[in-house]
Design an enzyme around this catalytic site. Structure first.
Site, short mmCIF file in Angstrom:
data_model
loop_
_atom_site.label_atom_id
_atom_site.label_comp_id
_atom_site.label_asym_id
_atom_site.label_seq_id
_atom_site.Cartn_x
_atom_site.Cartn_y
_atom_site.Cartn_z
N PHE A 1 0.86 -1.11 -0.02
CA PHE A 1 -0.08 0.06 -0.07
C PHE A 1 0.93 1.20 0.01
O PHE A 1 0.60 2.05 -0.87
CB PHE A 1 -1.03 -0.17 1.11
CG PHE A 1 -1.66 1.23 1.47
CD1 PHE A 1 -2.25 1.88 0.58
CD2 PHE A 1 -1.79 1.58 2.99
CE1 PHE A 1 -2.87 3.03 1.14
CE2 PHE A 1 -2.26 2.76 3.30
CZ PHE A 1 -2.96 3.52 2.23
N ASN B 1 8.39 -9.46 -1.87
CA ASN B 1 8.09 -10.95 -2.12
C ASN B 1 6.74 -11.13 -2.15
O ASN B 1 6.38 -12.43 -2.13
CB ASN B 1 8.81 -11.90 -0.77
CG ASN B 1 7.80 -11.40 0.30
OD1 ASN B 1 7.01 -10.61 0.46
ND2 ASN B 1 8.43 -12.08 1.70
N ASP C 1 12.83 -11.71 -1.42
CA ASP C 1 12.75 -11.38 0.08
C ASP C 1 13.68 -10.87 0.65
O ASP C 1 14.92 -11.61 0.61
CB ASP C 1 12.69 -13.11 0.45
CG ASP C 1 12.45 -13.07 2.11
OD1 ASP C 1 12.62 -12.06 2.77
OD2 ASP C 1 12.07 -14.29 2.42
N VAL C 2 13.39 -9.76 1.08
CA VAL C 2 14.69 -8.93 1.59
C VAL C 2 15.23 -9.35 2.76
O VAL C 2 16.27 -8.84 3.47
CB VAL C 2 14.45 -7.48 1.78
CG1 VAL C 2 14.16 -7.02 0.51
CG2 VAL C 2 13.35 -7.40 2.65
N LYS D 1 24.94 0.97 3.29
CA LYS D 1 26.46 1.17 3.69
C LYS D 1 27.23 0.90 2.47
O LYS D 1 28.20 1.58 2.20
CB LYS D 1 26.74 0.17 4.94
CG LYS D 1 28.18 0.26 5.22
CD LYS D 1 28.49 -0.52 6.70
CE LYS D 1 29.74 -0.90 6.81
NZ LYS D 1 29.91 -2.53 6.31
N ALA E 1 10.83 2.87 7.62
CA ALA E 1 9.39 2.68 7.99
C ALA E 1 9.09 2.31 9.15
O ALA E 1 9.10 1.10 9.35
CB ALA E 1 8.50 2.26 7.02
N TYR F 1 5.33 -7.32 15.59
CA TYR F 1 5.29 -6.34 14.91
C TYR F 1 6.00 -5.19 15.67
O TYR F 1 7.04 -4.50 15.15
CB TYR F 1 3.90 -5.72 14.46
CG TYR F 1 4.10 -4.65 13.69
CD1 TYR F 1 4.44 -4.78 12.15
CD2 TYR F 1 3.36 -3.49 13.81
CE1 TYR F 1 4.46 -3.80 11.31
CE2 TYR F 1 3.39 -2.35 12.95
CZ TYR F 1 3.91 -2.45 11.75
OH TYR F 1 3.94 -1.44 10.73
N TYR G 1 23.62 1.41 12.94
CA TYR G 1 24.38 1.94 11.56
C TYR G 1 24.69 3.29 11.45
O TYR G 1 25.75 3.39 10.65
CB TYR G 1 23.65 1.16 10.45
CG TYR G 1 23.94 -0.16 10.05
CD1 TYR G 1 23.79 -1.16 10.92
CD2 TYR G 1 24.73 -0.32 8.74
CE1 TYR G 1 24.05 -2.59 10.47
CE2 TYR G 1 25.07 -1.59 8.39
CZ TYR G 1 24.83 -2.75 9.30
OH TYR G 1 25.20 -4.28 9.06
N ARG H 1 -7.96 -4.32 8.85
CA ARG H 1 -7.84 -2.81 9.38
C ARG H 1 -9.11 -2.17 9.27
O ARG H 1 -9.91 -2.47 8.44
CB ARG H 1 -6.66 -1.89 8.87
CG ARG H 1 -5.72 -2.33 9.35
CD ARG H 1 -4.46 -1.49 8.87
NE ARG H 1 -3.83 -1.98 7.61
CZ ARG H 1 -2.49 -1.67 7.17
NH1 ARG H 1 -1.95 -0.78 7.81
NH2 ARG H 1 -2.23 -1.65 5.93
N1 UDP Z 1 -11.22 -2.11 14.58
C1 UDP Z 1 -12.39 -2.38 14.65
N2 UDP Z 1 -13.26 -3.17 13.46
C2 UDP Z 1 -12.40 -3.68 12.64
C3 UDP Z 1 -11.13 -3.61 12.39
C4 UDP Z 1 -10.48 -2.76 13.59
O1 UDP Z 1 -13.34 -1.86 15.39
O2 UDP Z 1 -13.12 -4.32 11.79
C5 UDP Z 1 -10.64 -1.28 15.48
C6 UDP Z 1 -9.37 -1.93 16.18
O3 UDP Z 1 -9.69 -2.87 17.44
C7 UDP Z 1 -8.56 -0.78 16.60
C8 UDP Z 1 -8.89 0.32 15.63
O4 UDP Z 1 -10.06 -0.08 14.84
O5 UDP Z 1 -8.94 -0.24 17.66
C9 UDP Z 1 -7.78 0.41 14.71
O6 UDP Z 1 -7.50 -0.89 14.08
P1 UDP Z 1 -6.50 -1.12 12.78
O7 UDP Z 1 -6.50 -2.44 12.65
O8 UDP Z 1 -7.11 -0.26 11.62
O9 UDP Z 1 -5.23 -0.55 13.20
P2 UDP Z 1 -4.30 -0.32 14.58
O10 UDP Z 1 -4.33 1.18 14.89
O11 UDP Z 1 -4.83 -1.26 15.75
O12 UDP Z 1 -2.91 -0.84 14.18
#
Ligand code: UDP
Length: 321
Positions: free
Chosen positions: A12, A33, A57-58, A106, A115, A146, A160, A187
């Site tokens: 994205f 990848n 695959d880095v 380097k 990122a 993560y 580095y 998300r």
């Molecule tokens: N969330 C939600 N419904 C969904 C997906 C996510 O209510 O279907 C909530 C999730 O629990 C979090 C917020 O929305 O509180 C943002 O979630 P996201 O996965 O987008 O990213 P995060 O900021 O948590 O990494």
């Protein structure tokens, strides 16, 4: 002509970054990848002679012919359901992948931009989050793969810089949205758009009082490009400080889609941060940057994309794919 390598270039954010760098007159190599990235995000670039895609695959040794001026290290699963599905790959790309990408920076004397993420702050005890806050992360929870990978990546990047003198930059990216998000990446906004556009229940996790601050992708990419051209070595937050509750986000998407969907509450995922809002004082001062796209305009632009994505998905279902 300057050359940039974008790891995660089919993702994205990576793909939007490729677009921007090409528009700025750079040659771009995208590496991915395709674990969570998708060629459809970059296929419009295949005919561009300044663009090259390498499926790779880095986490393995990275070899690139010729000079490189910039390395943007964006490769990583980045949504909560992705890093639950690919926990080891997430840890590996944040650690081994960052090491390999830094090694290449380097060797090529390139500027390296990591990122990183607001997840470094975990479930924050300081609000809004400033770059000097060290965070509140659970290392052994499901999100730990993560959060800790990115925290390790920041530490490796600084090492580095300090030990090898590599020109490094670290952006802490807050929630970002816009075209090319995967419908099913889990998300909040993609889920809400898909559900609202198909008139299905919109799933709010918990009671929906948790907050996020959503930044439109073009604003984010502009902040990142500015950071890459600055001299700032320590992390910089890039995000939109406009904070809303998740319930409000769901209701705005339903209204925008003209949907008949109702909000339904589902259990809150483990360690889900209760609040999140970037303090962007530093970005304003050091980069002269702040977001320009309002949530209303950004959601409208995103709706056009999701309408097409949902139509494509429905057509594929009809054809039995
Ligand atoms: N969330 C939600 N419904 C969904 C997906 C996510 O209510 O279907 C909530 C999730 O629990 C979090 C917020 O929305 O509180 C943002 O979630 P996201 O996965 O987008 O990213 P995060 O900021 O948590 O990494």
């Amino acid at each position: 002509m300057q050359r940039a390598l974008v790891t995660g270039g089919a993702g994205f954010l990576g793909s939007h970054l490729c677009d921007r760098l090409l528009a700025d007159g750079l040659q771009v190599i995208a590496m991915d990848n395709l674990l969570t990235g998708d060629l459809s995000n970059i296929e419009h670039l295949f005919a561009n002679p300044n663009f090259k895609f390498i499926k790779y695959d880095v986490t393995e040794f990275i070899h690139v012919e010729g000079p490189i001026d910039y390395i943007f290290h964006f490769a990583s699963p980045a949504s909560p359901i992705d890093y639950l599905e690919f926990p080891i790959q997430t840890l590996k790309v944040g650690s081994l992948g960052t090491h390999k990408a830094l090694g290449l920076a380097k060797a090529k004397n390139a500027t390296f931009l990591l990122a990183s993420t607001s997840e470094c702050y975990g479930d924050p005890l300081v609000h809004p989050q400033k770059e000097d806050y060290w965070g509140n992360v659970n290392p052994v929870g499901p999100r730990g793969v993560y959060d800790e990978a990115k925290r390790f990546a920041e530490a490796m990047t600084m090492a580095y810089h300090r030990y090898h003198g590599v020109k490094t930059r670290i952006v802490r990216i807050f929630n970002t949205y816009g075209p090319r998000m995967r419908l099913r990446d889990g998300r909040a906004l993609p889920a809400f758009f898909q559900q609202a556009l198909t008139n299905e229940p919109v799933t709010v996790f918990g009671d929906g009082t948790q907050t996020r601050s959503f930044c439109f992708v073009s604003d984010l990419i502009d902040g990142i490009v500015r950071l890459s051209r600055s001299e700032e070595v320590l992390p910089v937050n890039i995000g939109n400080p406009h904070e809303i509750t998740i319930r409000e986000a769901a209701e705005r998407v339903i209204k925008l889609c003209g949907s008949t969907s109702q909000v339904v509450c589902k259990p809150l995922p483990v360690d889900d941060p209760k609040v999140r809002q970037p303090d962007i004082t530093k970005a304003r001062k050091v980069l002269g940057w702040e977001p320009k796209v309002s949530l209303e305009d950004g959601l409208r632009m995103t709706l056009e994309y999701f309408k097409k994505a949902v139509a494509k998905q429905l057509a594929a279902k009809k054809n039995g794919k």
